[in-house]
Design an enzyme around this catalytic site. Structure first.
Site, mmCIF file in Angstrom:
data_model
loop_
_atom_site.group_PDB
_atom_site.id
_atom_site.type_symbol
_atom_site.label_atom_id
_atom_site.label_comp_id
_atom_site.label_asym_id
_atom_site.label_seq_id
_atom_site.Cartn_x
_atom_site.Cartn_y
_atom_site.Cartn_z
ATOM 1 C CG HIS A 138 -32.462 2.309 -11.330
ATOM 2 N ND1 HIS A 138 -31.302 2.894 -10.866
ATOM 3 C CD2 HIS A 138 -33.065 3.248 -12.105
ATOM 4 C CE1 HIS A 138 -31.218 4.137 -11.325
ATOM 5 N NE2 HIS A 138 -32.275 4.373 -12.082
ATOM 6 C CD GLN A 182 -34.392 9.346 -18.461
ATOM 7 O OE1 GLN A 182 -35.523 9.737 -18.763
ATOM 8 N NE2 GLN A 182 -33.639 8.628 -19.272
ATOM 9 C CG ASP A 209 -26.383 3.283 -9.911
ATOM 10 O OD1 ASP A 209 -27.353 3.580 -10.615
ATOM 11 O OD2 ASP A 209 -25.704 4.132 -9.277
ATOM 12 C CB ILE A 210 -20.896 4.694 -9.481
ATOM 13 C CG1 ILE A 210 -21.639 5.658 -10.378
ATOM 14 C CG2 ILE A 210 -19.764 3.988 -10.166
ATOM 15 C CD1 ILE A 210 -20.852 6.922 -10.626
ATOM 16 C CG HIS A 239 -31.035 3.968 -16.769
ATOM 17 N ND1 HIS A 239 -31.029 5.151 -17.473
ATOM 18 C CD2 HIS A 239 -31.281 4.311 -15.485
ATOM 19 C CE1 HIS A 239 -31.240 6.161 -16.647
ATOM 20 N NE2 HIS A 239 -31.407 5.676 -15.429
HETATM 21 P P1 5GP Z 1 -31.453 7.863 -13.154
HETATM 22 O O1 5GP Z 1 -31.270 8.958 -12.125
HETATM 23 O O2 5GP Z 1 -31.346 8.421 -14.564
HETATM 24 O O3 5GP Z 1 -32.679 7.022 -12.957
HETATM 25 O O4 5GP Z 1 -30.248 6.850 -12.935
HETATM 26 C C1 5GP Z 1 -28.958 7.106 -13.362
HETATM 27 C C2 5GP Z 1 -28.036 6.258 -12.530
HETATM 28 O O5 5GP Z 1 -26.777 6.213 -13.171
HETATM 29 C C3 5GP Z 1 -27.802 6.809 -11.121
HETATM 30 O O6 5GP Z 1 -28.272 5.875 -10.159
HETATM 31 C C4 5GP Z 1 -26.294 7.009 -11.055
HETATM 32 O O7 5GP Z 1 -25.739 6.629 -9.824
HETATM 33 C C5 5GP Z 1 -25.794 6.132 -12.194
HETATM 34 N N1 5GP Z 1 -24.558 6.591 -12.811
HETATM 35 C C6 5GP Z 1 -24.271 7.855 -13.244
HETATM 36 N N2 5GP Z 1 -23.043 7.893 -13.784
HETATM 37 C C7 5GP Z 1 -22.545 6.615 -13.705
HETATM 38 C C8 5GP Z 1 -21.301 6.038 -14.095
HETATM 39 O O8 5GP Z 1 -20.397 6.682 -14.645
HETATM 40 N N3 5GP Z 1 -21.136 4.701 -13.828
HETATM 41 C C9 5GP Z 1 -22.119 3.950 -13.235
HETATM 42 N N4 5GP Z 1 -21.851 2.671 -13.021
HETATM 43 N N5 5GP Z 1 -23.299 4.491 -12.859
HETATM 44 C C10 5GP Z 1 -23.509 5.795 -13.090
#
Ligand code: 5GP
Ligand code: ZN
Length: 133
Positions: A100, A92, A29-30, A98
């Site tokens: 984590h 989300q 994750d970035i 996905h």
């Molecule tokens: P969510 O908020 O949907 O549970 O998690 C999405 C995750 O994707 C976040 O933790 C965010 O940092 C990660 N993310 C968003 N864009 C990118 C990207 O371009 N590359 C990577 N490696 N992670 C990303």
């Protein structure tokens, strides 16, 4: 479809790959919040756990387990948090399924679940609202 994670799968966006097989892909994750914070995604696009077919979920959770065991048995971590946000109101932000994985070690101070006694305590009311059978 304008999906960041499909673009990562297609290598239109670079990523730090941790693991790949026929059905799943895992990468860092970035966010740069917890070292080793890993995302596990299916190669087949679906929105989240709620609309994923069982086979896809099976593959993803198998990979989550494989990577988690690798982090604990090989990489020096002593536990992992596994988290998935499903729906905008749950946090989300990327609408490609996905999970984590947050690698953990004792007293790293990184991540905590909600503290006890933050709820209403109305367990019977909650059970009546939520129970399935
Ligand atoms: P969510 O908020 O949907 O549970 O998690 C999405 C995750 O994707 C976040 O933790 C965010 O940092 C990660 N993310 C968003 N864009 C990118 C990207 O371009 N590359 C990577 N490696 N992670 C990303
Ligand atoms: Zn996608």
């Amino acid at each position: 479809m304008d999906c960041i994670f499909c673009k990562i799968l297609n290598k239109e966006i670079p990523s730090y790959k941790i693991y790949e097989d026929e059905y799943t892909y895992a990468f860092l994750d970035i966010a740069n919040d917890v070292d080793g914070h890993t995302l596990v995604i299916p190669k087949k696009h679906c929105t989240n756990t709620l609309d994923a077919d069982s086979e896809t979920l099976h593959h993803v959770i198998d990979t989550v387990k494989l990577i988690s065991n690798h982090y604990v048995n090989v990489c020096g971590y002593t536990g992992v948090n596994i988290l998935s946000c499903n729906g905008e109101d749950s946090g989300q932000s990327v609408f490609h399924l996905h999970y984590h994985i947050f690698p953990r070690i004792k007293n790293d101070g990184k991540f905590n679940f909600p503290k006890p006694n933050m709820g209403s305590g109305k367990f019977e009311e909650i059970q009546n609202k939520l129970k399935i059978n």
